[in-house]
Design a protein around this motif. Structure first.
Motif, short mmCIF file in Angstrom:
data_model
loop_
_atom_site.label_atom_id
_atom_site.label_comp_id
_atom_site.label_asym_id
_atom_site.label_seq_id
_atom_site.Cartn_x
_atom_site.Cartn_y
_atom_site.Cartn_z
N ALA A 103 41.41 20.67 47.22
CA ALA A 103 41.29 21.32 45.91
C ALA A 103 39.82 21.49 45.52
CB ALA A 103 42.03 20.52 44.85
N ALA A 104 39.00 20.47 45.77
CA ALA A 104 37.57 20.57 45.47
C ALA A 104 36.93 21.66 46.30
CB ALA A 104 36.89 19.23 45.74
N GLY A 105 37.33 21.78 47.57
CA GLY A 105 36.80 22.84 48.42
C GLY A 105 37.19 24.22 47.94
N ALA A 106 38.42 24.36 47.46
CA ALA A 106 38.88 25.65 46.95
C ALA A 106 38.11 26.05 45.69
CB ALA A 106 40.38 25.59 46.66
N ILE A 107 37.88 25.09 44.80
CA ILE A 107 37.10 25.38 43.58
C ILE A 107 35.68 25.78 43.96
CG2 ILE A 107 36.11 24.35 41.50
CD1 ILE A 107 38.64 22.59 41.34
N ALA A 108 35.08 25.02 44.89
CA ALA A 108 33.71 25.32 45.31
C ALA A 108 33.62 26.71 45.94
CB ALA A 108 33.22 24.26 46.28
N GLY A 163 44.82 27.83 39.24
CA GLY A 163 46.23 28.12 39.34
C GLY A 163 46.86 27.49 40.57
N SER A 164 48.15 27.73 40.74
CA SER A 164 48.87 27.19 41.89
C SER A 164 48.72 28.08 43.11
CB SER A 164 50.35 27.03 41.56
OG SER A 164 50.54 26.19 40.45
N HIS A 165 48.41 29.37 42.90
CA HIS A 165 48.28 30.31 44.00
C HIS A 165 46.83 30.58 44.36
CE1 HIS A 165 49.05 33.70 46.62
NE2 HIS A 165 48.32 34.49 45.85
N LYS A 166 45.98 30.73 43.34
CA LYS A 166 44.57 30.99 43.58
C LYS A 166 43.74 30.39 42.47
CE LYS A 166 44.41 35.50 41.26
NZ LYS A 166 44.16 36.95 41.42
N ILE A 167 42.45 30.24 42.76
CA ILE A 167 41.47 29.77 41.79
C ILE A 167 40.49 30.90 41.55
CG2 ILE A 167 39.63 28.10 41.32
CD1 ILE A 167 41.18 26.15 43.12
N CYS A 168 40.32 31.29 40.30
CA CYS A 168 39.50 32.45 39.95
C CYS A 168 38.35 32.01 39.05
CB CYS A 168 40.34 33.51 39.25
SG CYS A 168 39.45 35.04 38.89
N THR A 169 37.14 32.46 39.40
CA THR A 169 35.94 32.17 38.62
C THR A 169 35.39 33.46 38.05
OG1 THR A 169 35.39 30.28 40.04
CG2 THR A 169 33.63 31.17 38.65
N ALA A 221 39.63 32.19 45.37
CA ALA A 221 39.95 31.54 46.63
C ALA A 221 41.37 31.00 46.56
CB ALA A 221 38.97 30.40 46.92
N PRO A 222 42.06 30.91 47.71
CA PRO A 222 43.41 30.32 47.70
C PRO A 222 43.37 28.90 47.16
CG PRO A 222 42.95 31.42 49.80
CD PRO A 222 41.65 31.39 49.04
N ALA A 223 44.42 28.54 46.42
CA ALA A 223 44.46 27.23 45.74
C ALA A 223 44.92 26.15 46.71
CB ALA A 223 45.36 27.30 44.52
N GLY A 224 44.09 25.83 47.67
CA GLY A 224 44.42 24.73 48.58
C GLY A 224 44.39 23.40 47.86
N GLY A 225 45.31 22.51 48.23
CA GLY A 225 45.34 21.18 47.63
C GLY A 225 45.95 21.12 46.26
N ILE A 226 46.53 22.23 45.78
CA ILE A 226 47.16 22.27 44.46
C ILE A 226 48.59 22.76 44.61
CG2 ILE A 226 47.10 23.31 42.16
CD1 ILE A 226 44.10 23.54 42.44
N ARG A 227 49.52 22.02 44.06
CA ARG A 227 50.93 22.39 44.12
C ARG A 227 51.52 22.26 42.72
NH1 ARG A 227 53.54 18.60 47.79
NH2 ARG A 227 52.39 19.75 49.40
#
Length: 277
Positions: A49-54, A8-14, A33-39
């Motif tokens: 964005a890769a770091g946020a997903i990881a 998502g634009s605000h957070k990434i959920c697994t 995690a917060p969705a860094g690198g995604i707008r």
């Protein structure tokens, strides 16, 4: 094991789960995690964005106690476009039973539409089938006929947006088993068969992008995305009330109402404005 990652634009959920015998799903772990690198639903900084997903995946791994190396990815992008198409497949001079191979061929033909190099087909979803001059059917398998017609809904996305996301997933060491429009995943989770039959619109309100999915007579009729979301409401409050974004978000969550006529709370609230500290 079933793993899904919602980008998502605000957070990434697994989410990590497993199928229960007899139907159902057991949740084993969750991480976000917060969705860094995604707008606005699209990658603007690959490394962040890769770091946020990881980070999201790592937290889910700790809770579930298992290693995650592949997942189904839910995405929402303002570049999504939906359209309908149909195709006709002759089955032969004499009527015969329609096979699964016939259905696959018809879907392949219906999904073959002219796309520029900047567009990628994300979904080709059957809406309904028709055998000869009969009416719409959900599944034509084993029905006899001379010809098979299929009506499909196609969801496309910007090639660059999909490519950037795949790059981020590769850097996070997660192999995508499929990319899914998040709004369609939400519809699968919340809609009943009656709602689909009678007609319903799913509004998937995100932080920066809102997805729409319209159903009629049991079939998907239209999809779209709007580049507006909950974060825009927070920004409007912040500007109107001259208060920091964090304070505006708190006010929205604590006192906001989707329908003004349901707001019967007469309580006055204190607002921290810029410069108070």
């Amino acid at each position: 094991m079933i793993v899904a990652i919602d980008v998502g634009s605000h957070k990434i959920c697994t989410l990590v789960g497993e199928a229960i015998p007899g139907g159902g799903l057991r949740l084993l772990g969750v991480g976000h995690a917060p969705a860094g690198g995604i707008r606005a639903g699209e990658v603007v900084h690959v490394d962040e964005a890769a770091g946020a997903i990881a980070a999201s995946v790592e937290r889910a791994e700790r809770v579930a106690g298992t290693k995650i190396d592949r997942a189904t990815i839910g995405i929402t992008s303002p570049s999504f476009e939906g359209s309908n198409n149909r195709a006709l497949l002759p089955c032969g001079r004499h009527p015969r039973a329609i096979t699964s191979e016939d259905i696959d061929r018809a879907l392949d033909v219906a999904g073959t539409v002219p796309l520029g190099p900047d567009r990628t087909a994300l979904h080709v979803l059957p809406r309904y089938f028709e055998v000869d001059d009969g009416g719409p059917v959900v599944s034509p398998l084993n029905m006899e006929g001379h010809r098979l017609q299929v009506d499909v809904h196609i969801v496309t996305a910007a090639t660059a947006a999909v490519g950037n996301l795949r790059r981020c997933l590769a850097m996070a060491e997660v192999a995508p088993t499929g990319l899914v429009m998040s709004t369609l995943a939400a519809a699968e989770a919340v809609l009943t068969r009656d709602e689909r039959d009678l007609g319903v619109v799913v509004v998937d309100l995100g932080a920066a992008v809102t997805g729409l999915a319209c159903y009629c007579q049991g079939a998907l009729a239209h999809t779209a995305t709007l580049a507006v979301g909950g974060r825009d409401m927070t920004n409007d409050l912040s500007v109107t009330l001259q208060t920091p974004l964090a304070e505006a978000e708190r006010i929205k969550a604590a006192h906001g109402h989707a329908l003004p006529e349901l707001d019967d709370d007469p309580t006055e609230i204190e607002i921290t404005v810029f410069g108070d500290d």
